[in-house]
Design a protein around this motif. Sequence first.
Motif, short mmCIF file in Angstrom:
data_model
loop_
_atom_site.label_atom_id
_atom_site.label_comp_id
_atom_site.label_asym_id
_atom_site.label_seq_id
_atom_site.Cartn_x
_atom_site.Cartn_y
_atom_site.Cartn_z
N ARG A 202 0.83 -1.20 0.00
CA ARG A 202 0.00 0.00 0.00
C ARG A 202 0.87 1.26 0.00
O ARG A 202 1.93 1.30 0.61
CB ARG A 202 -0.90 0.02 1.24
N PHE A 203 0.35 2.30 -0.65
CA PHE A 203 1.06 3.56 -0.74
C PHE A 203 0.08 4.70 -0.50
O PHE A 203 -1.14 4.54 -0.59
CB PHE A 203 1.70 3.72 -2.12
N SER A 204 0.62 5.86 -0.17
CA SER A 204 -0.20 7.05 -0.06
C SER A 204 -0.91 7.31 -1.38
O SER A 204 -0.34 7.11 -2.46
CB SER A 204 0.68 8.24 0.31
N LEU A 205 -2.15 7.78 -1.31
CA LEU A 205 -2.89 8.07 -2.53
C LEU A 205 -2.21 9.18 -3.34
O LEU A 205 -2.39 9.26 -4.56
CB LEU A 205 -4.33 8.46 -2.19
N LYS A 206 -1.41 10.01 -2.69
CA LYS A 206 -0.68 11.06 -3.41
C LYS A 206 0.19 10.47 -4.52
O LYS A 206 0.37 11.10 -5.57
CB LYS A 206 0.20 11.85 -2.44
N THR A 207 0.70 9.26 -4.29
CA THR A 207 1.59 8.65 -5.28
C THR A 207 0.81 8.23 -6.53
O THR A 207 1.43 7.95 -7.56
CB THR A 207 2.31 7.43 -4.70
N ALA A 208 -0.50 8.16 -6.43
CA ALA A 208 -1.33 7.73 -7.57
C ALA A 208 -2.29 8.83 -8.00
O ALA A 208 -3.29 8.55 -8.67
CB ALA A 208 -2.10 6.46 -7.20
N SER A 209 -2.01 10.07 -7.63
CA SER A 209 -2.93 11.17 -7.95
C SER A 209 -3.18 11.29 -9.45
O SER A 209 -4.33 11.42 -9.90
CB SER A 209 -2.37 12.49 -7.43
N ALA A 210 -2.11 11.25 -10.24
CA ALA A 210 -2.26 11.40 -11.69
C ALA A 210 -3.08 10.24 -12.27
O ALA A 210 -3.91 10.45 -13.17
CB ALA A 210 -0.89 11.48 -12.35
#
Length: 256
Positions: A202-210
């Motif tokens: 899992r990662f911060s949603l910021k890393t998948a913003s685009a």
Amino acid sequence: MSSFEPALCSVTFRKLTPEKIVELSLDAGLAAIEWAGDAHVPLGDTMIATHVARLSRKAGFATSYGSYVAPPTADLAVFRRALETAIALDASNIRIWPGTRERASSDYNADERRSTVDAIRDMATEAARSGLTVALEYHPLSLTENTDSARRLIDAIAHSNVYLYWQPRPGLALDDALAEIAEIGAHVSHVHVFAWNSTRNRFSLKTASAYWRTVFSAMPASRWTGRRFAMLEFVVDDDPLALLDDAATLRQILKA
């Protein structure tokens, strides 16, 4: 601007009480909660469902019931218990699993798929009588684990009260995600949102913003006419603070 509103799947925090989840969701600026049938609102427990409905209503949250009814393994009698629970929860929607859980779509023969279709259609008819919609989880190891199987299933059901959720398989490339929603997006009611890689880290949603901004921008018009929710599901380390961060990111994505 996206037509989706930010929401939470309560299964994200199995160990938290409904009271804490409502408080956290308020802090996160969310609009709705899908309450988990295997954690916070057990199947058939209308007393708890009524309590959670009061909590949600007081906080201004719309509600959905995230059941684990899985037709045809679960029959209409089981669904009726889920429906009774959802009504007590004041939910407008029931999520169910298409086919036996943890079973690949390729394992089904034609008769088994037909049994699943018939069961879901009967459940949708039952739900419609009470003014609730039915949505199918879009998930690996189910009859919606890939676009071809999901499209064949929803076309075979052919019921105006059955919709699809959508979520990317962990690690799904953006081009593949766009191809999926182009194929089945007309049936999509709500979306589960997370940032995982192919090994389910899992990662911060910021890393998948685009990624998610592109997905929501490309989401085609749907036959669904109600409020649409982008439901955050699972966060880094199951940390409530991570939800606050992801919710802020999601709100920005949906405003774009």
